[in-house]
Structure formats: C-alpha cells, structure tokens
Design an enzyme around this catalytic site. Structure first.
Site, short mmCIF file in Angstrom:
data_model
loop_
_atom_site.label_atom_id
_atom_site.label_comp_id
_atom_site.label_asym_id
_atom_site.label_seq_id
_atom_site.Cartn_x
_atom_site.Cartn_y
_atom_site.Cartn_z
N ASP A 1 35.41 18.26 78.40
CA ASP A 1 34.29 18.05 78.22
C ASP A 1 33.74 17.15 77.81
OD1 ASP A 1 35.67 18.83 76.33
OD2 ASP A 1 34.48 20.47 75.59
N SER B 1 37.86 22.58 80.17
CA SER B 1 38.40 22.46 79.13
C SER B 1 39.17 23.34 78.20
CB SER B 1 36.41 22.62 77.69
OG SER B 1 35.30 21.85 78.62
N ARG C 1 29.47 27.03 84.16
CA ARG C 1 28.36 26.93 84.34
C ARG C 1 28.25 26.02 86.46
NH1 ARG C 1 24.75 23.60 81.27
NH2 ARG C 1 27.29 22.79 81.29
#
Ligand code: ADP
Length: 463
Positions: A200, A147, A78
């Site tokens: 994250d 991550s 994203r």
C-alpha cells in the site's frame, strides 16, 4: 490525598519517559538514516528490511486508458477502475467497490480465497461493459495491492512470506501470489493480467508522484505505520549490478520495525510489547500507530487506577482518546460524556478528567514527534534535509533546498488533529523553519488502490 500524589508521580514519570526534546529526535533521525543504510547494505543487515519493490518508474501524468486495481490487505478488499486521460494529471473517472472478506475464506484454501476475489472482480468488470467501454477487446491490466509481507521477485510477482491480520491459508505461503490470482481469473474466464504487485505505501507514492512530481516518499500512519521512498540504485548495495533505466527504485522500508536505543521507552511500552503476539517486532509502530496508542493510554490509566482507584475500568480505543484529547471545553464535558456513556463510569471528577486528557496528550505527542523524526530520517538519507549533502561545497546560506513532497495517508494523521499538529511542530523543530518550508506533507486519498491502477498503467504491456 496520598494516593492522588502517587498518581501525579506516575504522570510525571510518564512525561519524563516519553520526553522527546529536539536533541533526542535528532538522534532518532540519525539512527533512522544509519539503519536505512544498513538495511540496503546487506540482507538482514538491519531491523529495517528495506525491501526492493522493483518499481523503477513512477506515474507522471502521461498515462492513458482504463486500468484496474485490486486492493487486498485487511478485512475488506476493494476493486477499482480508473480512467486516465493522458497529458494532464487528471483521473477522468474512478469506480470503487468495497467488499468484506467472508471470515471463513480467511482461513480456507488458496483456491477458495482467490476464486472469490476473481468472481467479484469479473462481475465488477462486466458491469462496466454496458456503460463506457463496449469496444475494448484487449486484455485488461490490473494493479494488485497485496499488503502482506512479500518477497518481491519482479515488479509484478512476489512470494508470500507469511500471512498477518487474521489470515491463515497455508498453501499460499511460499507461493507466487500474482500467479494464484491469475490462475483464479483464468478459471473464472476473466482476461486480465497482473501488471504490478505492490504494497500500500508504494501505491501511495505512485499516486503522490502522479499528482506532484516532487514527491519522493510516502508514509502511512493509520492502524499500522509504514513508509517507502525513491532510492538511487547505486545506494542499494545488497543488490549489486541492479540496473534500471531511471537509475532509481522504490524501497519499501517496513519502517514499523525500526528500532533504536534512542527511542524513549517506558514500562508501558515494554509491557505492551511483551503481551503482544509479536514481541520484539514492530517497535517503532508500537509507539506510533493507532492500533497501539489507545492501548498505551489504557495501560497507564490502569496503573494509575491500581494505585488510587480513580475509576473502575479503562478507556482504550484510539479514536476515543482523540475525542477526549480534543475536548477543549473548560469542564471537559466530552470526557465526562465518554466516561458516562461509552465506558459506563459516571461521575468522574474534573481533576481525573484532566489527568486522562494529559495522559492522552503525552502519548500522542511522543507518537507525532517520533513519526516526524522518522520522516526527517528518510530526508536525511536522500540528502533532502538541508544538511548540505546535496549542496556540495557551497555555504549553507546559498544552499538551495529543493521542494520536497512526502505523500501521507492514514486515519491517525488525517483524523487526529493533535497528532498531526505535534508531527508538524516537530518537523519544523528538527529541520528549522528555513528548510522545513520546502518540505510539504501532502495528504493523498486512497493511494493504495488508485496508485496501483496508475502503476498498472505505467507498466502496462499496451503502453
Ligand atoms: P487502516 O490503517 O486500518 O487501513 P485508516 O488509515 O483509516 O485505516 O486508519 C484507521 C486508524 O486510524 C484507526 O485504527 C485508528 O487507530 C486511527 N483513527 C481513525 N480515526 C481517528 C480519530 N478520529 N482519532 C484518532 N485516531 C483515529
């Protein structure tokens, strides 16, 4: 008849094996705090890696300007842009774009993967030009949430230790990932700097702290599970002479790998671990996270089915067990429907449906309660569990417990009501009502992305 009795014996055995009385949870709490110590004392001192994030400041609401984030950590990535107004804790505007990563790029070359991401990011940035931000010539700042296991070398750089989650791009392993991204951005003619590189959970803590300054830790319980928290630098013994102006730093615990002999383990856990691609690793995660709960239930039901042929195939997905578990109709109609429509097993008798719900309950209850013990373990380590660590010689009655917020995210916690309730119940049992009322679990949304953009603002070279 005899077979059914055998099934009930298996259920009883499961219940005993998964039992988590508060005494045992307290042992898990203590073990967590001890392992945290050990992981901070020396490299490899514990199964808890206790990784340094180099994040020694958290966003506090004064951040101002437009910042970007790139969130890469699974099958999607994203990009987002956050506009911050300063002064008050408010995010003025947020744009998010989500893209699947083409399968072939996950096993391709570093250049192919990062060029693809940089192109997308560039398009995203350019699309905004015609709207609000025409007159901003300066270099843009990016928070990069990556991550995967990284050995951090500074707040904005780190080396990839290994890929997970289906990625296999050999030429990135051992390389500095921010550099890979920055080179790709340069190739695409995008003027942007990686201001911070985080995982994250650290993003979630940053967002939590931005919204509420009493936030001291962040926990994610979704497909997997992990936690991070704010630690005093003098407690980070493995990094002697570490100095930060704040006196603290965010530690990424990688708590999914926690292990203790006090964890209640059954033969199903042992089998699941043995058949997993990472045996002996992520022991705590394998008892708690969404990726595994359905699989544990499946193994139990399979075993029962072998004993008594209660149904042909096995239910397995965690959202499915949640749906069955939450069926509160007296006839368990939803359970029957799932068996009929999803699993294509018609006519499952009520007593078997009840059994299935019970198995879901036992497995989920254990998971929620162990997660609660993990959280209290963190609170204990930082003296926020009310046990007197911070109150010095004062008696317990005037011990003033400070308001303590833990940011929390992940589909298992937010979508599975029973899991969440078991977690809360255990938290109160372990801490006692008086202390527990000062501990607030606060759901944040999209901390991995938004938090990274906030941290980019905190660490911006413009500020
Ligand atoms: P991720 O952890 O993959 O980034 P999420 O935080 O959304 O994403 O978590 C998704 C996981 O949460 C799923 O894999 C599933 O195990 C679990 N989950 C999602 N919804 C539910 C539900 N309604 N009931 C139980 N578990 C759920």
């Amino acid at each position: 008849r005899r077979k059914w009795r055998r099934v009930l014996a298996l259920l009883e055995e499961l219940e005993e094996g998964c039992d988590t009385p508060v005494g045992r949870l307290r042992q898990v709490v203590d073990a967590m705090a001890v392992e945290m110590h050990a992981g901070l004392a020396s490299e490899g001192g514990s199964k808890l890696k206790m990784l340094l994030s180099f994040v020694d400041r958290l966003p506090n609401g004064s951040e101002k300007g437009t910042y970007y984030a790139l969130d890469l950590g699974g099958t999607n990535f994203r990009v987002l842009r956050v506009q911050l107004g300063g002064q008050r804790s408010s995010i003025l505007e947020k744009d998010v774009e989500r893209q699947p990563i083409p399968q072939h790029l996950m096993t391709s070359t570093s250049e192919n993967l990062f060029d693809f991401i940089a192109s997308d990011l560039k398009e995203f940035v350019e699309r905004e030009r015609d709207s609000s931000e025409t007159s901003l010539p300066r270099r843009r700042e990016l928070g990069f949430t990556f991550s995967f296991p990284v050995k951090q070398t500074s707040v904005s750089s780190g080396i990839l230790i290994k890929w997970t989650k289906g990625f296999h791009i050999e030429d990135v392993v051992g390389r500095e990932v921010s550099e890979c991204l920055e080179q790709a951005m340069a190739r695409k003619g995008l003027n942007m700097r990686v201001a911070i590189l985080v995982n994250d959970t650290v993003g979630t803590l940053a967002l939590g702290h931005y919204l509420d300054a009493d936030t001291v830790a962040a926990v994610i319980i979704g497909t997997g599970t992990n936690a991070c928290y704010w630690e005093r630098t003098d407690a980070i013994i493995k990094c002697q002479g570490l100095l930060t102006s704040s006196g603290g730093m965010v530690i990424n615990m990688e708590w999914g790998n926690f292990w203790s002999s006090h964890l209640p383990r059954t033969m199903y856990d042992i089998e699941l671990d043995a058949k997993s691609p990472n045996p002996n690793d992520q022991g705590f995660e394998k008892m708690i996270a969404g990726m595994y709960l359905g699989e544990i239930v499946r193994r139990v039901l399979q075993r029962m089915s072998q004993e008594a042929d209660i149904f042909g195939t096995d239910p397995s997905k965690t959202p499915m067990i949640a749906a069955m578990h939450e069926d509160d109709s007296p006839e368990l109609a939803e359970v029957a429907r799932i068996f009929r429509e999803v699993l294509e097993i018609p006519d499952v008798p009520l007593k078997v449906r009840k059994l299935v719900v019970k198995v879901c309950d036992v497995v989920t209850r254990r998971a929620g309660r162990l997660a609660a013990a993990g959280i209290v373990g963190i609170l204990k380590k930082i003296g926020r569990d009310g046990s007197g660590g911070i109150t010095g010689g004062r008696s317990r009655s005037d011990a003033r417990m400070r308001r303590t917020v833990v940011a929390i995210e992940g589909g298992l916690y937010t979508s599975y009501t029973m899991f969440r309730e078991y977690l809360h119940e255990a938290l109160i049992e372990i801490l006692g009502e008086d202390i527990a009322q000062h501990v607030i679990l606060k759901v944040t949304e999209d901390g991995s992305g938004t938090g990274a953009a906030l941290l980019a603002a905190t660490y911006s070279s413009n500020s």
